[in-house]
Design a protein around this motif. Structure first.
Motif, PDB file in Angstrom:
ATOM      1  N   GLU A 182     112.940  36.324  79.920  1.00  0.00           N
ATOM      2  CA  GLU A 182     113.723  37.561  79.884  1.00  0.00           C
ATOM      3  C   GLU A 182     112.855  38.749  79.507  1.00  0.00           C
ATOM      4  O   GLU A 182     113.062  39.861  80.003  1.00  0.00           O
ATOM      5  CB  GLU A 182     114.871  37.413  78.882  1.00  0.00           C
ATOM      6  N   ALA A 186     113.666  40.062  83.158  1.00  0.00           N
ATOM      7  CA  ALA A 186     115.126  40.083  83.224  1.00  0.00           C
ATOM      8  C   ALA A 186     115.657  41.502  83.177  1.00  0.00           C
ATOM      9  O   ALA A 186     115.013  42.414  82.668  1.00  0.00           O
ATOM     10  CB  ALA A 186     115.720  39.275  82.073  1.00  0.00           C
ATOM     11  N   SER A 187     116.845  41.681  83.722  1.00  0.00           N
ATOM     12  CA  SER A 187     117.512  42.983  83.657  1.00  0.00           C
ATOM     13  C   SER A 187     118.581  42.990  82.579  1.00  0.00           C
ATOM     14  O   SER A 187     119.276  43.989  82.399  1.00  0.00           O
ATOM     15  CB  SER A 187     118.162  43.296  85.017  1.00  0.00           C
ATOM     16  N   SER A 188     118.720  41.855  81.865  1.00  0.00           N
ATOM     17  CA  SER A 188     119.714  41.747  80.807  1.00  0.00           C
ATOM     18  C   SER A 188     119.322  40.593  79.893  1.00  0.00           C
ATOM     19  O   SER A 188     118.414  39.819  80.194  1.00  0.00           O
ATOM     20  CB  SER A 188     121.115  41.514  81.387  1.00  0.00           C
ATOM     21  N   GLN A 192     115.308  41.072  77.375  1.00  0.00           N
ATOM     22  CA  GLN A 192     115.252  42.398  77.987  1.00  0.00           C
ATOM     23  C   GLN A 192     115.531  43.481  76.955  1.00  0.00           C
ATOM     24  O   GLN A 192     114.911  44.547  76.973  1.00  0.00           O
ATOM     25  CB  GLN A 192     116.288  42.477  79.123  1.00  0.00           C
ATOM     26  N   ASP A 195     112.410  44.033  75.063  1.00  0.00           N
ATOM     27  CA  ASP A 195     111.454  44.824  75.837  1.00  0.00           C
ATOM     28  C   ASP A 195     111.871  46.288  75.898  1.00  0.00           C
ATOM     29  O   ASP A 195     111.022  47.190  75.898  1.00  0.00           O
ATOM     30  CB  ASP A 195     111.339  44.252  77.254  1.00  0.00           C
TER      31      ASP A 195
END
Length: 239
Positions: A182, A186-188, A192, A195
């Motif tokens: 993630e 990842a976008s979720s 994420q 990050d």
């Protein structure tokens, strides 16, 4: 509590800027705000969902591979050696291949999570099946047990303590693999969110997510796997 006090005092007297070394109360405030807004709860739900899917697949694959390696000498001499070698490869190393095969999406992350646990489950299954007392197997076969009935009533019950220990270790590997996946693509999810905190320079958010990751890992390990492991050991008379 002592660590929290030390953290708070150190952050207040530190020469580092507040955004680089946030105080304990600032991090707790970030956690509370994230929970109330639903941001953290949503990230936790997405991450746990990915983990459950990937870990379930890993358990199924691991048990099947473990059975085949235990049952067939040829597979043990070939696939068994390969799986031992694959276990030494960190799951995150597979991420570039996962991106090429699946794209930078949820499937790539699920692949990493699955890889993170499959080999451990496989090896624990092989070990569990091999450690089933020969006497149990002979008695069961003498009484006419065989095929699925033999696996259900003799092999799997006798291997349960070893399997539970393997599942516990495999879950930890999956959790780490999920966070790494993630974090990178990842976008979720919690990775994420971690990050995002790094990108925005919000160290309070970064530390808050790190705390949540650690708390979830501890809760699952101690309240689920440790409890199951103790119950199994007590039932089997191992402690």
């Amino acid at each position: 509590m002592i660590l929290a006090v030390i953290w708070e005092v150190t952050s207040r007297f530190s020469e580092l800027p507040e955004f680089m070394f946030p105080s304990f109360f600032q991090v707790m405030e970030t956690i509370a705000t994230g929970i109330l807004s639903g941001q953290i709860l949503s990230a936790i739900g997405i991450s746990i969902g990915r983990l459950l899917i990937g870990f379930t697949i890993a358990v199924i694959l691991g048990l099947i591979l473990g059975y085949l390696i235990w049952q067939y000498k040829l597979i043990e001499d070939t696939l068994g050696f390969l799986i031992t070698a694959l276990q030494s490869i960190p799951s995150i190393v597979w991420f570039p291949l996962a991106i090429i095969w699946f794209g930078l999406n949820n499937y790539a992350i699920l692949f990493i999570v699955t890889i993170g646990a499959t080999w451990t489950v496989t090896l624990s299954a092989v070990s569990g099946f091999k450690n089933v007392p020969v006497l149990y197997q002979q008695v069961a076969k003498t009484l006419g047990s065989g095929g699925y009935h033999f696996l259900k009533t003799v092999i799997f019950p006798s291997a349960v303590p070893q399997l539970i220990s393997g599942f516990r270790i495999a879950w930890a590997f999956s959790w780490r693999a999920l966070m790494a996946g993630e974090l990178l693509g990842a976008s979720s999810g919690l990775g994420q969110l971690l990050d995002a905190g790094r990108s925005l320079g919000q160290m309070d958010l970064v530390i808050a997510v790190m705390i949540i990751i650690g708390v979830i890992g501890t809760i699952v390990d101690h309240l689920i796997f440790t409890r199951i492991e103790k119950n199994v050991q007590r039932k089997w008379g191992l402690n």
